[in-house]
Write a protein that holds these residues in place. Structure first.
Motif, PDB file in Angstrom:
ATOM      1  N   ILE A 371       0.740  -1.155   0.064  1.00  0.00           N
ATOM      2  CA  ILE A 371      -0.026  -0.099  -0.222  1.00  0.00           C
ATOM      3  C   ILE A 371       0.958   1.015  -0.139  1.00  0.00           C
ATOM      4  CG2 ILE A 371      -1.411   1.350   1.332  1.00  0.00           C
ATOM      5  CD1 ILE A 371      -2.681  -1.259   2.304  1.00  0.00           C
ATOM      6  N   LYS A 372       1.950   1.342   0.976  1.00  0.00           N
ATOM      7  CA  LYS A 372       2.822   2.327   0.672  1.00  0.00           C
ATOM      8  C   LYS A 372       3.402   2.731  -0.587  1.00  0.00           C
ATOM      9  CE  LYS A 372       3.555   4.680   3.633  1.00  0.00           C
ATOM     10  NZ  LYS A 372       3.087   5.788   4.178  1.00  0.00           N
ATOM     11  N   ALA A 373       3.710   1.657  -1.322  1.00  0.00           N
ATOM     12  CA  ALA A 373       4.364   1.822  -2.627  1.00  0.00           C
ATOM     13  C   ALA A 373       3.086   2.393  -3.492  1.00  0.00           C
ATOM     14  CB  ALA A 373       4.698   0.306  -3.209  1.00  0.00           C
ATOM     15  N   VAL A 374       1.821   1.900  -3.557  1.00  0.00           N
ATOM     16  CA  VAL A 374       1.016   2.324  -4.277  1.00  0.00           C
ATOM     17  C   VAL A 374       0.897   3.889  -4.111  1.00  0.00           C
ATOM     18  CG1 VAL A 374      -1.500   2.490  -4.591  1.00  0.00           C
ATOM     19  CG2 VAL A 374      -0.355   0.419  -4.596  1.00  0.00           C
ATOM     20  N   GLU A 375       0.914   4.174  -2.662  1.00  0.00           N
ATOM     21  CA  GLU A 375       0.857   5.796  -2.132  1.00  0.00           C
ATOM     22  C   GLU A 375       1.788   6.708  -2.696  1.00  0.00           C
ATOM     23  OE1 GLU A 375       2.758   7.695   1.219  1.00  0.00           O
ATOM     24  OE2 GLU A 375       1.473   6.420   2.198  1.00  0.00           O
ATOM     25  N   ARG A 376       3.039   6.120  -2.868  1.00  0.00           N
ATOM     26  CA  ARG A 376       4.288   6.994  -3.395  1.00  0.00           C
ATOM     27  C   ARG A 376       4.205   7.067  -4.926  1.00  0.00           C
ATOM     28  NH1 ARG A 376       3.890   9.662   0.094  1.00  0.00           N
ATOM     29  NH2 ARG A 376       5.435  10.859  -0.935  1.00  0.00           N
ATOM     30  N   ILE A 377       3.889   5.931  -5.558  1.00  0.00           N
ATOM     31  CA  ILE A 377       4.015   5.703  -7.088  1.00  0.00           C
ATOM     32  C   ILE A 377       2.666   6.555  -7.697  1.00  0.00           C
ATOM     33  CG2 ILE A 377       3.682   4.217  -9.098  1.00  0.00           C
ATOM     34  CD1 ILE A 377       5.298   2.132  -7.056  1.00  0.00           C
ATOM     35  N   PHE A 378       1.728   6.579  -7.014  1.00  0.00           N
ATOM     36  CA  PHE A 378       0.476   7.194  -7.588  1.00  0.00           C
ATOM     37  C   PHE A 378       0.216   8.731  -7.115  1.00  0.00           C
ATOM     38  CE2 PHE A 378       0.415   2.928  -9.171  1.00  0.00           C
ATOM     39  CZ  PHE A 378      -0.506   3.173 -10.427  1.00  0.00           C
ATOM     40  N   LEU A 379       1.248   9.131  -6.401  1.00  0.00           N
ATOM     41  CA  LEU A 379       1.004  10.586  -5.965  1.00  0.00           C
ATOM     42  C   LEU A 379       0.862  11.653  -7.082  1.00  0.00           C
ATOM     43  CD1 LEU A 379       0.852  12.756  -3.674  1.00  0.00           C
ATOM     44  CD2 LEU A 379       3.476  12.496  -3.383  1.00  0.00           C
ATOM     45  N   PRO A 380       1.799  11.406  -8.044  1.00  0.00           N
ATOM     46  CA  PRO A 380       1.630  12.209  -9.100  1.00  0.00           C
ATOM     47  C   PRO A 380       0.505  12.350 -10.030  1.00  0.00           C
ATOM     48  CG  PRO A 380       3.957  11.210  -9.348  1.00  0.00           C
ATOM     49  CD  PRO A 380       2.846  10.337  -8.270  1.00  0.00           C
ATOM     50  N   LEU A 381      -0.135  11.144 -10.142  1.00  0.00           N
ATOM     51  CA  LEU A 381      -1.343  10.997 -10.840  1.00  0.00           C
ATOM     52  C   LEU A 381      -2.239  11.743 -10.013  1.00  0.00           C
ATOM     53  CD1 LEU A 381      -1.315   7.348 -12.181  1.00  0.00           C
ATOM     54  CD2 LEU A 381      -0.944   9.538 -13.292  1.00  0.00           C
ATOM     55  N   MET A 382      -2.293  11.651  -8.905  1.00  0.00           N
ATOM     56  CA  MET A 382      -3.229  12.285  -7.637  1.00  0.00           C
ATOM     57  C   MET A 382      -3.230  14.024  -7.913  1.00  0.00           C
ATOM     58  SD  MET A 382      -4.009  11.094  -3.868  1.00  0.00           S
ATOM     59  CE  MET A 382      -5.710  10.886  -3.323  1.00  0.00           C
ATOM     60  N   LYS A 383      -1.887  14.205  -7.983  1.00  0.00           N
ATOM     61  CA  LYS A 383      -1.726  15.757  -8.158  1.00  0.00           C
ATOM     62  C   LYS A 383      -2.230  16.169  -9.386  1.00  0.00           C
ATOM     63  CE  LYS A 383       2.457  16.072  -5.193  1.00  0.00           C
ATOM     64  NZ  LYS A 383       3.954  16.519  -5.126  1.00  0.00           N
ATOM     65  N   LEU A 384      -2.176  15.204 -10.193  1.00  0.00           N
ATOM     66  CA  LEU A 384      -2.749  15.651 -11.678  1.00  0.00           C
ATOM     67  C   LEU A 384      -4.246  16.395 -11.841  1.00  0.00           C
ATOM     68  CD1 LEU A 384      -1.749  15.889 -14.749  1.00  0.00           C
ATOM     69  CD2 LEU A 384      -2.645  13.799 -15.005  1.00  0.00           C
ATOM     70  N   THR A 385      -4.947  15.576 -11.020  1.00  0.00           N
ATOM     71  CA  THR A 385      -6.350  15.969 -10.533  1.00  0.00           C
ATOM     72  C   THR A 385      -6.552  17.026  -9.754  1.00  0.00           C
ATOM     73  OG1 THR A 385      -6.888  13.626 -11.320  1.00  0.00           O
ATOM     74  CG2 THR A 385      -8.591  14.900 -10.197  1.00  0.00           C
ATOM     75  N   ILE A 386      -5.706  16.956  -8.618  1.00  0.00           N
ATOM     76  CA  ILE A 386      -5.806  17.644  -7.320  1.00  0.00           C
ATOM     77  C   ILE A 386      -4.511  18.452  -7.228  1.00  0.00           C
ATOM     78  CG2 ILE A 386      -6.729  17.934  -5.091  1.00  0.00           C
ATOM     79  CD1 ILE A 386      -7.804  14.929  -5.340  1.00  0.00           C
ATOM     80  N   PRO A 387      -3.906  19.454  -7.968  1.00  0.00           N
ATOM     81  CA  PRO A 387      -2.736  20.003  -7.950  1.00  0.00           C
ATOM     82  C   PRO A 387      -2.283  20.514  -6.651  1.00  0.00           C
ATOM     83  CG  PRO A 387      -4.334  21.179  -9.412  1.00  0.00           C
ATOM     84  CD  PRO A 387      -5.004  20.237  -8.930  1.00  0.00           C
ATOM     85  N   GLU A 388      -3.068  20.908  -5.967  1.00  0.00           N
ATOM     86  CA  GLU A 388      -2.709  21.838  -4.342  1.00  0.00           C
ATOM     87  C   GLU A 388      -1.956  20.581  -3.440  1.00  0.00           C
ATOM     88  OE1 GLU A 388      -7.200  22.181  -4.558  1.00  0.00           O
ATOM     89  OE2 GLU A 388      -5.935  21.043  -5.885  1.00  0.00           O
TER      90      GLU A 388
END
Length: 528
Positions: A371-388
């Motif tokens: 789960i921690k790996a998912v968190e780190r790897i997909f943070l950029p995709l999350m920021k793409l939708t929620i840039p703040e």
């Protein structure tokens, strides 16, 4: 260089001192789970947290069998599995893909060609069956028996033995896009198993799409609506009318299940990717090398050619069977429910296959690190939708869906609430029960710091947001199955525009020059 198979990965673990071979006789009924649970909790709070990977080489009742557990169970092994020194390296590669520097001239365009060629090399490729190790042994008819493998029972009140680390492959009947998901499977007997694909999962949607098509062909819109309401519904939801079930029965959806792949492919089965993106492509991206696939024997699906074990079969649409209980990653048992049934038509495997498994329960366990790996790897995709968003943390105790800590770059009143609702509208993040939002100067990886901010920065009535919506199937506290309430806590500094008219106090910090002098003295004191 990408690991070709589970066996290559195993050799690397062994060479790195990350693997413990268990030569004492151990039963797959509870005993392996107990040892793996202890290993996963060893070293807690230290650099060696997570304990070693375990290879059981003396399996009671299964002469010659080997079982691998806890292969992903530490930060170091997750990094080794994905062949990086830091999981943030992969996040950086994703950032480069989604935010490429626009070429300003012909030379810059030429410089981009190698990157484009590299990405093109991530797409899976199909090879001949004669070159596929997973076809070394092919079992059909009466020889099909999944209980020939040491399938585990992990907790005393489990409904039976469960396959706990399967890559389940289904296909969208309309688009042909494949999905690889990880859904536990209760083994009923040698030829049937439960398919625990929850209602919101892609495989369940594939089944519903197939049902809709059948119902629409048979009798039109009324039946199609009934299927949409029922589908692969769990208990507590609408069930399909009997005449719809009768029409659908006999129709099948093909399924393949793979046990024991290279680590990137296994990991890709748990990532919350959009349905449009195949997990085989994600695995290729993580490995930086295409996954080699091979056609199945009895179903029209492709599976990783270097897999240890492949189960082929079908789900009969409309057929449901009681599945569970199952000791889950929440630390509680998931109660019995109704789920589709996989009927096996063929098993292929390597000679002397290695059976890959995991045990879930009270954290920290192996899935904590995944789960921690998912968190780190997909943070950029999350920021793409929620840039703040600055950073997120999914603490182990939050078991992925119960708690998310989020830091944001706040620039307007009410932004924390906007972020909460954006997360609840983002794929699998919709299941997040509690979200705590803090300012960007708070390190969300420091749970103590987040709790300090949350305790000090909120007026509960003003800063706690409640909303209703879909919740995880494993949430036993929700008022209804799959539906309940969620909570967001705005622990950011409050502005006048948010109704806070007093002065907001500053947090205490020492000047840099004082800290620097203290650092020099501190080293000489020898205080740890």
């Amino acid at each position: 260089m990408a690991y070709e198979s589970l066996r290559e990965w195993l050799k690397v673990l062994d060479k790195a001192g990350e693997l413990k071979r268990v030569t004492a006789e151990v039963s797959p009924i509870l005993e392996m789970a107990e040892i793996a649970d202890r290993a996963s909790k060893s070293g807690k709070g230290t650099a060696k947290a997570g304990g070693p990977a375990l290879l059981f080489e003396n399996v009671a009742g299964y002469p010659g069998a080997r079982v691998l557990m806890n292969q992903f169970g530490s930060t170091k092994r997750m990094q080794m599995a994905l062949e990086v020194d830091s999981l943030d390296e992969i996040a950086g590669r994703i950032e480069t893909l989604i935010h490429p520097v626009a070429p300003s001239g012909m030379l810059d365009k030429l410089k981009m060609l190698p990157m484009l060629a590299e990405v093109g090399g991530y797409f899976p490729k199909t090879i001949s069956a004669k070159n596929a190790p997973c076809k070394e042994v092919v079992l059909r008819g009466e020889d099909v028996d999944v209980l020939k493998f040491p399938v585990l029972k992990t907790w005393p009140e489990d409904g039976g033995r469960f396959i706990t680390l399967p890559c389940v492959i289904t296909q969208n009947p309309s688009t042909g896009k494949r999905n690889v998901g990880m859904y536990r499977m209760q083994v009923y007997d040698g030829k049937t198993a439960g398919m625990h694909w929850q209602r919101q999962k892609v495989a369940a949607e594939h089944a519903r799409d197939r049902m809709r098509a059948v119902a629409e062909d048979a009798a039109g819109q009324v039946e199609m609506m009934a299927v949409t309401a029922g589908g692969t519904a769990a208990a507590g939801q609408h069930t399909m009318p009997q005449h719809v079930v009768t029409k659908i029965r006999g129709e099948r959806m093909e399924v393949a299940v793979v046990i024991g792949t290279d680590p990137a492919t296994t990991f890709s089965a748990i990532v919350p990717a959009p349905p449009e993106v195949e997990e085989y492509l994600i695995a290729g991206f993580l490995r930086q090398k295409a996954v080699e696939l091979v056609k199945c024997e009895t179903v029209d699906l492709e599976v990783p050619a270097h897999a240890e074990i492949v189960l082929e079969g079908y789900v009969e649409l409309g057929e449901l069977r009681t599945e569970g209980p199952f000791g889950d990653h929440t630390g509680f048992y998931t109660m019995q429910d109704e789920y589709p049934v996989l009927h096996l038509t063929c098993i292929t495997h390597r000679k002397d296959p290695i059976y890959a498994a995991t045990v879930v329960g009270k954290p920290p366990m192996e899935d904590t690190w995944m789960i921690k790996a998912v968190e780190r790897i997909f943070l950029p995709l999350m920021k793409l939708t929620i840039p703040e968003i600055v950073d997120i943390n999914l603490p182990a105790e939050g078991v992925a869906h119960n708690l998310m800590l989020v830091s944001i770059r706040k620039s307007y009143a009410g932004q924390a609430r906007k972020v909460m609702h954006a997360i609840w509208g983002l794929g699998q993040a919709m299941f997040t029960k509690c979200i705590v939002v803090v300012d960007e100067d708070c390190d969300v990886q420091d749970v103590g710091e987040v709790m300090l901010r949350a305790g000090n920065n909120i007026d509960p009535e003003r800063d706690i947001q409640f909303t209703m919506g879909p919740v995880d199937t494993l949430d036993h506290a929700s008022r209804l199955p799959n539906y309940g309430s969620k909570m967001g806590i705005d622990a950011t500094r409050k502005w006048a525009a948010e109704g806070f008219t007093r002065q907001w106090p500053t947090m205490m910090t020492m000047p840099k020059d004082v800290k620097a002098k203290a650092d020099a003295i501190w080293k000489k004191l020898g205080i740890e």
